[in-house]
Design a protein around this motif. Structure first.
Motif, PDB file in Angstrom:
ATOM      1  N   ARG A 329      -9.188  -6.005   5.916  1.00  0.00           N
ATOM      2  CA  ARG A 329     -10.214  -5.280   5.276  1.00  0.00           C
ATOM      3  C   ARG A 329     -10.010  -4.800   4.068  1.00  0.00           C
ATOM      4  O   ARG A 329     -11.001  -4.517   3.318  1.00  0.00           O
ATOM      5  CB  ARG A 329     -10.717  -4.032   6.300  1.00  0.00           C
ATOM      6  N   SER A 330      -8.694  -4.632   3.452  1.00  0.00           N
ATOM      7  CA  SER A 330      -8.359  -4.118   2.212  1.00  0.00           C
ATOM      8  C   SER A 330      -8.275  -5.453   1.247  1.00  0.00           C
ATOM      9  O   SER A 330      -8.182  -5.236  -0.051  1.00  0.00           O
ATOM     10  CB  SER A 330      -6.942  -3.717   2.311  1.00  0.00           C
ATOM     11  N   LYS A 331      -8.403  -6.657   1.619  1.00  0.00           N
ATOM     12  CA  LYS A 331      -8.297  -7.838   0.746  1.00  0.00           C
ATOM     13  C   LYS A 331      -9.661  -8.051  -0.060  1.00  0.00           C
ATOM     14  O   LYS A 331     -10.763  -7.646   0.511  1.00  0.00           O
ATOM     15  CB  LYS A 331      -7.827  -8.953   1.419  1.00  0.00           C
ATOM     16  N   ARG A 450      -5.075   0.151  -1.635  1.00  0.00           N
ATOM     17  CA  ARG A 450      -4.316  -0.638  -2.520  1.00  0.00           C
ATOM     18  C   ARG A 450      -3.155  -1.136  -1.914  1.00  0.00           C
ATOM     19  O   ARG A 450      -2.693  -2.057  -2.147  1.00  0.00           O
ATOM     20  CB  ARG A 450      -3.850  -0.149  -3.849  1.00  0.00           C
ATOM     21  N   TYR A 451      -2.638  -0.283  -0.474  1.00  0.00           N
ATOM     22  CA  TYR A 451      -1.437  -0.775   0.040  1.00  0.00           C
ATOM     23  C   TYR A 451      -1.558  -2.229   0.554  1.00  0.00           C
ATOM     24  O   TYR A 451      -0.633  -2.849   0.358  1.00  0.00           O
ATOM     25  CB  TYR A 451      -1.155   0.503   1.169  1.00  0.00           C
ATOM     26  N   TYR A 452      -2.559  -2.269   1.150  1.00  0.00           N
ATOM     27  CA  TYR A 452      -2.597  -3.610   1.729  1.00  0.00           C
ATOM     28  C   TYR A 452      -3.396  -4.515   0.709  1.00  0.00           C
ATOM     29  O   TYR A 452      -3.852  -5.754   1.452  1.00  0.00           O
ATOM     30  CB  TYR A 452      -3.500  -3.508   3.296  1.00  0.00           C
ATOM     31  N   GLY A 453      -3.818  -4.340  -0.364  1.00  0.00           N
ATOM     32  CA  GLY A 453      -4.801  -5.103  -1.278  1.00  0.00           C
ATOM     33  C   GLY A 453      -3.935  -6.314  -1.732  1.00  0.00           C
ATOM     34  O   GLY A 453      -2.657  -6.471  -1.282  1.00  0.00           O
ATOM     35  N   ASP A 454      -4.390  -7.101  -2.490  1.00  0.00           N
ATOM     36  CA  ASP A 454      -3.576  -8.161  -3.239  1.00  0.00           C
ATOM     37  C   ASP A 454      -3.658  -7.899  -4.569  1.00  0.00           C
ATOM     38  O   ASP A 454      -4.355  -8.057  -5.335  1.00  0.00           O
ATOM     39  CB  ASP A 454      -4.732  -9.361  -3.133  1.00  0.00           C
ATOM     40  N   HIS A 455      -2.365  -7.617  -5.131  1.00  0.00           N
ATOM     41  CA  HIS A 455      -1.861  -7.070  -6.019  1.00  0.00           C
ATOM     42  C   HIS A 455      -2.026  -8.274  -7.502  1.00  0.00           C
ATOM     43  O   HIS A 455      -1.724  -7.952  -8.519  1.00  0.00           O
ATOM     44  CB  HIS A 455      -0.800  -6.224  -6.102  1.00  0.00           C
TER      45      HIS A 455
END
Length: 553
Positions: A329-331, A450-455
């Motif tokens: 869900r964080s992507k 942002r922890y599970y996002g795509d940096h």
């Protein structure tokens, strides 16, 4: 006959048994199912412990003042379960309990970057207050390995929490490829050396069970509780079924209930919980059926927060098993919509927050299920469950579990979503997403988002347009990893009556209680931490009572 009878083997049960043993009490752990570990063994295996010594030694600046401020702002006061006395008891027990478990061989480590879920609030910590353990070799349990709850339908996965996020990016990213290679190396090394290494909840409960076995704590498996033994208003023990017969087990110091909630009890869910709900959506262990809560209620125990659970948006795979969605869900390149095609929540927020929002939205329009919409880049890059990006099992599409279409309108028709509504939502979202902004729901603004996002996606690792065909969708339901309401207890873990007075001899912790976390999940491992801490506190109260009784005698 025992001094302390602990009902259930998840969460803080084994912690309580170790405290009892060190304090001179004879404990007995009773587990309904045939395996030890409870839902905790199936979980991420993390404990959220504000101002803990392990995180401080890793350089996290925390304090009792910050912990209280964060608790007040994130959890607040929702009734007796979050009373100032209970909150203070929880916070004050963190330091001694953590040290005690480490002395008993539990090797904790700081979960760097696994942020508080509301780090923007006063006292919040973006660097994390959560602890996990080192990996554990299940073969160290000897014959108890066969009585330990660990998933047998997949290879042993020796994974740390901090490796989940980069691994979810898939092998096409440098971080993902490095993490996959590291994991593969561990698995090969384990196989060559005859070890069965596990991380997450299996590791936590593996270390706990090993410590309990070393302390010679007796554990009965396959032993469901039938009722409490009560005389003159005092709980004196439990009646159980063991080896096909009824057995009465007396508890000289007290009974500690840690039997879990009622996630798998359809009747209780219908009576107390929000609607619609289904036991098919829960990821709690199959023993989470609530009869111990009902037994305590028959003997006068008060309850609260019975409509609440540790919600986690979940899909139902073609084989009928639930699959919760966390990192997905964080992507970027995705969104969550209701039946009108509208967004209604920050998709990257805490799983509990999203589950609550799903139910709140459902009161207005159809939002159970909601639909997670992905464009080709999300499905091509990122893991969905355990399936790597770019690899979509044929069964998912053929069964209708995952919808696929060349246009958003075609996808909407397959899902029963209003096509015009979805198109309008996507167009509005994309206009801001081009700049990495989400003015409606602020996705990506918290550290936890942002922890599970795509940096690799700039400037916001959680936000990018949903525009590249083909498009995909999966139905998400308000699943859970356990219910969060139950017996009311005080700061000592004593079960209370409706009038607020304690029931002598009866204590409780974990998911069979109304949580000190109230209606909020403040950080990773909050429910497990509360179970451990109040198991610790309850047992110390029994030890103190026993000492006082002996001194009077």
């Amino acid at each position: 006959m025992a001094d302390l009878v602990v009902v259930g083997s998840g969460g803080g049960s084994l912690c309580a048994a170790l405290v009892a043993r060190q304090g001179g009490l004879e404990p007995l752990v009773i587990e309904k199912t045939d395996v030890v570990g409870g839902s905790t063994a199936m979980s991420g295996g993390v404990l959220w412990l504000p101002d803990n010594p392990v995180s401080r030694s890793a350089g996290v600046e925390d304090s009792p003042q910050d912990a209280r401020a964060y608790f007040a702002s994130a959890v607040g006061d929702v009734g007796p379960s979050t009373s100032p006395e209970r909150v203070e008891a929880f916070l004050n027990a963190v330091e001694p309990m953590t040290g005690f478990l480490m002395e008993h061989g539990v090797p904790f480590r700081h979960c760097e970057g696994y942020s508080d879920y509301y780090d923007e609030l006063p006292g919040g910590k973006a660097r994390s207050r959560s602890l996990e353990t080192e990996l554990f070799n299940l073969r160290q349990l000897g014959p108890w390995r066969e009585k330990f709850r660990a998933r047998m339908d997949m290879p042993p996965i020796p994974l740390y929490t901090g490796e989940v996020s980069p691994m979810s990016l898939g092998p096409r990213s440098l971080r993902g490829a490095a993490t996959v290679a590291k994991l593969a190396g561990r698995m090969i090394a384990a196989k060559l050396t005859g070890r069965e290494m596990r991380g997450t909840g299996a590791a936590l409960q593996g270390w706990m069970l090993q410590a309990a076995l070393r302390a010679e704590v007796p554990i009965w498996t396959g032993t469901p509780v039938v009722d409490l033994i009560v005389e003159d208003g005092k709980v004196l023990g439990v009646e159980v079924e063991r080896d096909g017969r009824r057995v009465r087990v007396r508890a000289r110091a007290g009974v500690l209930l840690n039997s879990g909630g009622f996630s798998h009890n359809a009747a209780m869910r219908e009576k107390y919980g929000p609607s619609p709900a289904s036991a098919e959506w829960t990821s709690a262990n199959e023993g989470d059926t609530g009869e111990v809560i009902e037994a305590a209620m028959r003997h006068g125990a008060a309850v609260d927060l019975m409509e609440e659970a540790w919600w986690i948006p979940s899909s139902v795979l073609p084989d009928g098993s639930p699959l919760f969605a966390v990192y997905e869900r964080s992507k970027p390149f995705s969104m969550l919509v209701d039946a009108t095609g509208s967004r209604y929540v920050n998709e990257a927020a805490s799983y509990m927050e999203v589950g609550q929002a799903m139910y709140a939205r459902h009161k207005e329009v159809g939002a159970v299920p909601s639909w997670f919409i992905m464009d080709a880049r999300h499905r091509g890059r990122y893991m969905w469950g355990t399936s790597p990006g770019g690899i979509t099992p044929r069964k998912w599409i053929e069964s209708g579990y995952m919808k696929k279409a060349d246009t958003l309108e075609g996808l909407a028709e397959q899902c029963g979503i209003d096509p015009a509504g979805l198109r309008a939502t996507v167009d509005r979202y994309n206009a801001s997403a081009l700049d990495g902004r989400d003015p409606e729901f602020h996705k990506g603004e918290r550290a936890y988002d942002r922890y599970y996002g795509d940096h690799r996606v700039k400037p916001n690792p959680c936000v990018a347009p949903v525009e590249k065909a083909p498009f995909y969708a999966v139905a998400l339901y308000p699943g859970d990893v356990g219910t969060a309401g139950g017996l009311l207890t005080d700061e000592h873990g004593r079960v209370l009556r409706d009038g607020g007075e304690p029931i002598p001899g009866l204590y409780a912790t974990g998911n069979c209680t109304a949580s000190v976390m109230g209606r909020t999940y403040p950080g990773a491992g909050a429910s497990i931490a509360a179970s451990f801490v109040f198991g610790w506190l309850a047992t110390h109260h029994m030890i103190d009572n026993t000492a006082r009784s002996k001194s009077v005698a």
